[in-house]
Design a protein around this motif. Structure first.
Motif, PDB file in Angstrom:
ATOM      1  N   THR A   1      57.177 102.291  32.437  1.00 24.18           N
ATOM      2  CA  THR A   1      57.400 102.987  33.699  1.00 24.18           C
ATOM      3  C   THR A   1      57.683 104.468  33.449  1.00 24.18           C
ATOM      4  O   THR A   1      58.137 104.855  32.367  1.00 24.18           O
ATOM      5  CB  THR A   1      58.578 102.369  34.471  1.00 24.18           C
TER       6      THR A   1
ATOM      7  N   ASP B   1      46.413 109.831  39.235  1.00 26.02           N
ATOM      8  CA  ASP B   1      46.764 109.657  40.643  1.00 26.02           C
ATOM      9  C   ASP B   1      48.219 109.220  40.738  1.00 26.02           C
ATOM     10  O   ASP B   1      48.625 108.257  40.079  1.00 26.02           O
ATOM     11  CB  ASP B   1      45.885 108.586  41.299  1.00 26.02           C
ATOM     12  N   VAL B   2      48.986 109.918  41.559  1.00 21.69           N
ATOM     13  CA  VAL B   2      50.383 109.577  41.793  1.00 21.69           C
ATOM     14  C   VAL B   2      50.518 109.179  43.255  1.00 21.69           C
ATOM     15  O   VAL B   2      50.082 109.910  44.146  1.00 21.69           O
ATOM     16  CB  VAL B   2      51.312 110.769  41.469  1.00 21.69           C
ATOM     17  N   SER B   3      51.117 107.998  43.485  1.00 26.28           N
ATOM     18  CA  SER B   3      51.320 107.531  44.855  1.00 26.28           C
ATOM     19  C   SER B   3      52.687 106.869  44.955  1.00 26.28           C
ATOM     20  O   SER B   3      53.428 106.798  43.980  1.00 26.28           O
ATOM     21  CB  SER B   3      50.226 106.540  45.254  1.00 26.28           C
ATOM     22  N   ASP B   4      53.000 106.352  46.131  1.00 26.16           N
ATOM     23  CA  ASP B   4      54.276 105.664  46.330  1.00 26.16           C
ATOM     24  C   ASP B   4      54.363 104.382  45.511  1.00 26.16           C
ATOM     25  O   ASP B   4      55.454 103.899  45.230  1.00 26.16           O
ATOM     26  CB  ASP B   4      54.472 105.322  47.811  1.00 26.16           C
ATOM     27  N   THR B   5      53.215 103.816  45.144  1.00 28.84           N
ATOM     28  CA  THR B   5      53.199 102.548  44.416  1.00 28.84           C
ATOM     29  C   THR B   5      53.150 102.718  42.900  1.00 28.84           C
ATOM     30  O   THR B   5      53.254 101.747  42.177  1.00 28.84           O
ATOM     31  CB  THR B   5      52.008 101.682  44.858  1.00 28.84           C
TER      32      THR B   5
ATOM     33  N   GLN C   1      58.588 104.476  38.181  1.00 28.82           N
ATOM     34  CA  GLN C   1      57.322 104.089  38.796  1.00 28.82           C
ATOM     35  C   GLN C   1      56.437 103.375  37.782  1.00 28.82           C
ATOM     36  O   GLN C   1      56.353 103.793  36.624  1.00 28.82           O
ATOM     37  CB  GLN C   1      56.568 105.336  39.282  1.00 28.82           C
TER      38      GLN C   1
END
Length: 113
Positions: free
Chosen positions: A49, A7-11, A53
């Motif tokens: 990271t 899952d890739v998100s803004d966080t 991210q």
């Protein structure tokens, strides 16, 4: 280890994975191999990271019974070489990143921001 999803998100990035059932693991007390499963649980590991991210690995691991009657451990959690270490919440590369971050933060604090 089998990756179920990413899952890739803004966080950040979260990798969902699990260990293979039926593959024997070595007891952390005596080293005896066992495939006798007690239960499973999810370990949440911080990794290095990726493109700035944070990366977290949600890894479902087995808790197994030690089959060696003379071993003081009744159960143990399997370890994945190069990825998990007993009592750690970071991967080995993630642990190596911590001292570099401390040094960078110290330098930044010394310069006043």
């Amino acid at each position: 280890m089998l990756v179920e999803s990413i899952d890739v998100s803004d966080t950040g990035v979260t990798v969902h994975a699990h260990t293979r059932s039926g593959v024997p693991a070595g007891c952390t007390g005596c080293g005896a191999l066992s495939a006798w499963v007690h239960s499973r649980y999810v370990r949440r590991l911080a990794d290095v990271t990726l493109a700035g991210q944070p990366v977290r690995i949600d890894l479902s691991v087995r808790r197994l019974y030690c089959e060696n009657a003379t071993c003081p451990k009744v159960t143990f959690a399997e370890q994945i070489a190069g990825l998990t270490m007993r009592y750690q919440r970071r991967t080995p590369p993630g642990l190596r990143q911590v001292p570099r971050m401390r040094g960078w933060l110290t330098i930044r604090a010394g310069r006043g921001g």
